[in-house]
Scaffold this motif. Structure first.
Motif, PDB file in Angstrom:
ATOM      1  N   LEU A  27       0.819  -1.212   0.000  1.00  0.00           N
ATOM      2  CA  LEU A  27       0.000   0.000   0.000  1.00  0.00           C
ATOM      3  C   LEU A  27       0.853   1.262   0.000  1.00  0.00           C
ATOM      4  N   THR A  31       0.784   4.029  -2.955  1.00  0.00           N
ATOM      5  CA  THR A  31       0.535   5.428  -2.608  1.00  0.00           C
ATOM      6  C   THR A  31       1.630   6.335  -3.146  1.00  0.00           C
ATOM      7  N   SER A  35       1.011   9.121  -6.006  1.00  0.00           N
ATOM      8  CA  SER A  35       1.325  10.504  -5.650  1.00  0.00           C
ATOM      9  C   SER A  35       2.371  11.097  -6.583  1.00  0.00           C
ATOM     10  N   ALA A  54       1.577  12.737  -0.018  1.00  0.00           N
ATOM     11  CA  ALA A  54       2.362  11.500  -0.036  1.00  0.00           C
ATOM     12  C   ALA A  54       3.027  11.259   1.314  1.00  0.00           C
ATOM     13  N   ALA A  57       0.434  10.131   3.870  1.00  0.00           N
ATOM     14  CA  ALA A  57       0.031   8.736   3.644  1.00  0.00           C
ATOM     15  C   ALA A  57       1.084   7.771   4.178  1.00  0.00           C
TER      16      ALA A  57
END
Length: 71
Positions: A27, A31, A35, A54, A57
């Motif tokens: 994940l 991400t 991003s 980013a 996250a």
């Protein structure tokens, strides 16, 4: 005194922990890639917001990983 019997639930949880770490790592990778793509498409004027998104996250996923590992 006898030693307490080993719980099967502990063994199963021990096997699942590496699976959770792989899922969280995947994940994080997704991400970062999404991003970075958005950052390149928006141009330098939106770079700050994209980097904050980013970074946020990554921090959230790291915190979730740490909490899951400490359980």
């Amino acid at each position: 005194m006898a030693t307490p019997p080993a719980l099967a639930a502990d063994a199963v949880l021990g096997l699942l922990v590496p699976l959770w770490q792989w899922a969280i790592g995947l994940l994080v990778l997704v991400t970062v890639v999404v991003s970075a793509r958005k950052l390149l498409m928006r141009g330098p004027s939106r770079m700050g917001g994209a980097l904050l998104l980013a970074g946020g996250a990554v921090l959230v996923l790291t915190a979730i990983s740490y909490i899951m590992e400490s359980l």
